[in-house]
Write a protein that holds these residues in place. Structure first.
Motif, mmCIF file in Angstrom:
data_model
loop_
_atom_site.group_PDB
_atom_site.id
_atom_site.type_symbol
_atom_site.label_atom_id
_atom_site.label_comp_id
_atom_site.label_asym_id
_atom_site.label_seq_id
_atom_site.Cartn_x
_atom_site.Cartn_y
_atom_site.Cartn_z
ATOM 1 N N LEU A 199 -1.828 35.410 100.296
ATOM 2 C CA LEU A 199 -2.030 34.334 99.219
ATOM 3 C C LEU A 199 -0.877 33.423 99.460
ATOM 4 C CD1 LEU A 199 -3.446 33.175 96.521
ATOM 5 C CD2 LEU A 199 -1.831 34.608 95.372
ATOM 6 N N ASP A 200 -1.171 32.261 99.659
ATOM 7 C CA ASP A 200 -0.257 31.005 99.909
ATOM 8 C C ASP A 200 -0.509 29.879 99.187
ATOM 9 O OD1 ASP A 200 1.499 29.188 100.926
ATOM 10 O OD2 ASP A 200 0.691 29.351 102.945
ATOM 11 N N ASP A 201 0.527 29.512 98.064
ATOM 12 C CA ASP A 201 0.343 28.337 97.233
ATOM 13 C C ASP A 201 1.133 27.228 97.652
ATOM 14 O OD1 ASP A 201 2.834 29.028 96.703
ATOM 15 O OD2 ASP A 201 2.499 29.547 94.469
ATOM 16 N N GLY A 202 1.560 27.253 99.063
ATOM 17 C CA GLY A 202 2.127 26.094 99.503
ATOM 18 C C GLY A 202 3.726 26.093 99.301
ATOM 19 N N ASP A 203 4.177 26.948 98.583
ATOM 20 C CA ASP A 203 5.506 27.056 98.320
ATOM 21 C C ASP A 203 6.521 27.485 99.570
ATOM 22 O OD1 ASP A 203 4.897 29.891 98.241
ATOM 23 O OD2 ASP A 203 6.111 30.130 96.178
ATOM 24 N N GLY A 204 5.919 27.797 100.647
ATOM 25 C CA GLY A 204 6.760 28.210 101.780
ATOM 26 C C GLY A 204 6.816 29.842 101.912
ATOM 27 N N ASN A 205 6.526 30.645 101.027
ATOM 28 C CA ASN A 205 6.531 31.926 100.574
ATOM 29 C C ASN A 205 5.335 32.678 100.344
ATOM 30 O OD1 ASN A 205 9.696 32.360 100.866
ATOM 31 N ND2 ASN A 205 9.522 30.922 99.034
ATOM 32 N N PRO A 206 4.366 32.683 101.372
ATOM 33 C CA PRO A 206 3.049 33.106 101.376
ATOM 34 C C PRO A 206 3.378 34.965 101.149
ATOM 35 C CG PRO A 206 3.263 32.638 103.363
ATOM 36 C CD PRO A 206 4.388 32.068 102.746
ATOM 37 N N SER A 207 2.488 35.474 100.084
ATOM 38 C CA SER A 207 2.465 36.702 99.997
ATOM 39 C C SER A 207 1.564 37.607 100.484
ATOM 40 C CB SER A 207 2.751 37.183 98.364
ATOM 41 O OG SER A 207 4.064 36.469 98.192
ATOM 42 N N THR A 208 1.672 38.685 101.062
ATOM 43 C CA THR A 208 0.461 39.627 101.970
ATOM 44 C C THR A 208 0.535 40.973 101.042
ATOM 45 O OG1 THR A 208 0.747 38.665 103.958
ATOM 46 C CG2 THR A 208 -0.468 40.692 103.647
ATOM 47 N N VAL A 209 -0.319 41.066 100.323
ATOM 48 C CA VAL A 209 -0.779 42.313 99.366
ATOM 49 C C VAL A 209 -2.048 42.890 99.544
ATOM 50 C CG1 VAL A 209 1.157 41.386 97.935
ATOM 51 C CG2 VAL A 209 -1.212 41.099 97.355
ATOM 52 N N ARG A 210 -1.880 43.915 98.900
ATOM 53 C CA ARG A 210 -3.556 44.632 98.827
ATOM 54 C C ARG A 210 -4.122 44.462 97.542
ATOM 55 N NH1 ARG A 210 -4.883 48.003 102.651
ATOM 56 N NH2 ARG A 210 -3.450 49.073 104.094
ATOM 57 N N ALA A 211 -4.753 43.538 97.288
ATOM 58 C CA ALA A 211 -5.620 42.978 96.096
ATOM 59 C C ALA A 211 -7.109 43.750 96.029
ATOM 60 C CB ALA A 211 -5.763 41.546 96.282
ATOM 61 N N ILE A 212 -7.457 43.699 94.868
ATOM 62 C CA ILE A 212 -8.766 44.142 94.248
ATOM 63 C C ILE A 212 -9.921 43.444 94.690
ATOM 64 C CG2 ILE A 212 -9.994 45.161 92.320
ATOM 65 C CD1 ILE A 212 -7.539 45.230 90.747
ATOM 66 N N ASN A 213 -10.639 43.975 95.625
ATOM 67 C CA ASN A 213 -12.077 43.146 95.817
ATOM 68 C C ASN A 213 -13.050 43.871 95.221
ATOM 69 O OD1 ASN A 213 -13.552 42.676 99.094
ATOM 70 N ND2 ASN A 213 -13.750 41.462 97.441
ATOM 71 N N TYR A 214 -14.179 43.000 94.926
ATOM 72 C CA TYR A 214 -15.395 43.631 94.169
ATOM 73 C C TYR A 214 -16.617 42.423 94.507
ATOM 74 C CZ TYR A 214 -13.986 41.436 89.674
ATOM 75 O OH TYR A 214 -13.599 40.524 89.006
ATOM 76 N N ALA A 215 -17.822 42.802 94.193
ATOM 77 C CA ALA A 215 -18.755 41.710 93.994
ATOM 78 C C ALA A 215 -19.097 41.436 92.636
ATOM 79 C CB ALA A 215 -20.286 42.476 94.761
ATOM 80 N N ALA A 216 -19.094 40.271 92.401
ATOM 81 C CA ALA A 216 -19.288 39.669 90.945
ATOM 82 C C ALA A 216 -20.822 39.917 90.695
ATOM 83 C CB ALA A 216 -19.177 38.227 90.860
ATOM 84 N N THR A 217 -21.102 40.789 89.659
ATOM 85 C CA THR A 217 -22.463 41.358 89.395
ATOM 86 C C THR A 217 -23.350 40.177 89.245
ATOM 87 O OG1 THR A 217 -21.305 43.060 88.175
ATOM 88 C CG2 THR A 217 -23.591 42.566 87.656
ATOM 89 N N GLY A 218 -24.614 40.404 89.971
ATOM 90 C CA GLY A 218 -25.569 39.446 89.768
ATOM 91 C C GLY A 218 -25.380 37.958 90.203
ATOM 92 N N ALA A 219 -24.388 37.597 90.774
ATOM 93 C CA ALA A 219 -24.156 36.395 91.223
ATOM 94 C C ALA A 219 -24.000 35.876 92.662
ATOM 95 C CB ALA A 219 -22.686 35.935 90.595
ATOM 96 N N GLY A 220 -24.068 36.905 93.570
ATOM 97 C CA GLY A 220 -23.885 36.692 95.035
ATOM 98 C C GLY A 220 -22.546 36.198 95.358
ATOM 99 N N LEU A 221 -21.423 36.256 94.538
ATOM 100 C CA LEU A 221 -20.127 36.125 94.786
ATOM 101 C C LEU A 221 -19.287 37.117 95.018
ATOM 102 C CD1 LEU A 221 -19.960 33.155 91.876
ATOM 103 C CD2 LEU A 221 -20.398 32.991 94.586
ATOM 104 N N GLY A 222 -18.213 37.123 95.528
ATOM 105 C CA GLY A 222 -17.366 38.218 95.780
ATOM 106 C C GLY A 222 -16.041 37.678 94.939
ATOM 107 N N ILE A 260 -11.700 38.414 94.373
ATOM 108 C CA ILE A 260 -10.394 38.931 94.879
ATOM 109 C C ILE A 260 -9.309 38.885 93.818
ATOM 110 C CG2 ILE A 260 -8.519 38.900 96.432
ATOM 111 C CD1 ILE A 260 -10.411 38.550 98.915
ATOM 112 N N ALA A 261 -8.900 39.892 93.209
ATOM 113 C CA ALA A 261 -7.760 39.905 92.040
ATOM 114 C C ALA A 261 -6.405 40.487 92.529
ATOM 115 C CB ALA A 261 -8.663 40.606 90.864
ATOM 116 N N PHE A 262 -5.643 39.554 91.910
ATOM 117 C CA PHE A 262 -4.071 39.792 92.596
ATOM 118 C C PHE A 262 -3.457 40.186 91.045
ATOM 119 C CE2 PHE A 262 -5.276 36.948 95.590
ATOM 120 C CZ PHE A 262 -5.049 37.411 96.727
ATOM 121 N N ALA A 263 -2.682 41.498 91.078
ATOM 122 C CA ALA A 263 -1.841 41.731 89.750
ATOM 123 C C ALA A 263 -0.488 40.846 89.724
ATOM 124 C CB ALA A 263 -1.403 43.307 89.723
ATOM 125 N N VAL A 264 -0.143 40.425 88.791
ATOM 126 C CA VAL A 264 1.112 39.750 88.509
ATOM 127 C C VAL A 264 1.888 40.483 87.794
ATOM 128 C CG1 VAL A 264 1.919 37.530 87.990
ATOM 129 C CG2 VAL A 264 -0.020 37.442 88.526
#
Length: 205
Positions: free
Chosen positions: A128-151, A153-157
């Protein structure tokens, strides 16, 4: 437990090795922000429509410009819990949520058609890179959004304060996942969103 979001039940963020996840949250309502889920799904359906046919649709016009939607906690929920805001664009949806029940951190969710849609909820290595020069690489939660054909990715803060402190008026995110696949998405008018979320999380609104 991470609080439930769009089409997903509360999620265990940490589980002891060799033991099953706690089911302490299983008897709680799986989606205290049901109104938010419905609104985000409405955004998602418009995103997936033929843009030529939808050019006169008011919601399509709002998504093309990008807009925030805010959600107050459901009746009976502890003041300051389950405060959420979502920013919708034609590129996808960004959702921010504060603490809820036993989970006292915050969550940052990205929902889009370009994101993976696994059959079962899983963890995915994401940068995840928000342009501050310090991108973070983590294991995030990934799931399919029910009934929407979308995926999603959720990050814990770590905390609501960390989430709020990281919100800028204009933010552009780059998510990199899989074999160098990326999602580019951002928001504007974040100062107002931060103010409203802070007010809700403090229990004042």
């Amino acid at each position: 437990m991470a609080p439930g979001g769009v089409g997903v039940a509360p999620t265990p963020l940490c589980v002891a090795d060799g033991s099953s996840a706690s089911t302490a949250g299983a008897d709680r309502p799986s989606d205290p922000a049901g109104n938010m889920a419905a609104a985000v799904m409405a955004m998602a359906k418009i995103m997936l429509q033929d843009t030529v046919r939808m050019t006169d649709d008011p919601l399509y016009q709002r998504l093309r410009s990008g807009y925030w939607t805010y959600f107050k906690p459901a009746p009976g929920v502890k003041r300051g819990d389950y405060c959420m805001a979502a920013y919708g664009t034609l590129d996808g949806i960004i959702t921010l949520s504060g603490p809820g029940d036993d989970y006292r951190g915050a969550m940052l969710w990205f929902t889009a058609s370009q994101l993976p849609r696994p059959k079962k909820q899983s963890l995915i290595l994401t940068t995840l890179d928000d342009g501050d020069g310090n991108p973070s690489t983590v294991r995030a939660i990934n799931y399919a959004a029910t009934g929407a054909g979308l995926g999603t990715i959720a990050f814990a803060v770590p905390s609501a304060d960390a989430m709020l402190d990281g919100m800028k008026d204009t933010t552009h995110y780059r998510l990199t996942f899989g074999k160098n696949k990326t999602l580019e998405i951002g928001w504007k008018n974040g100062d107002e969103a931060r103010r409203k979320l802070k007010q809700c999380i403090s229990g004042r609104g």
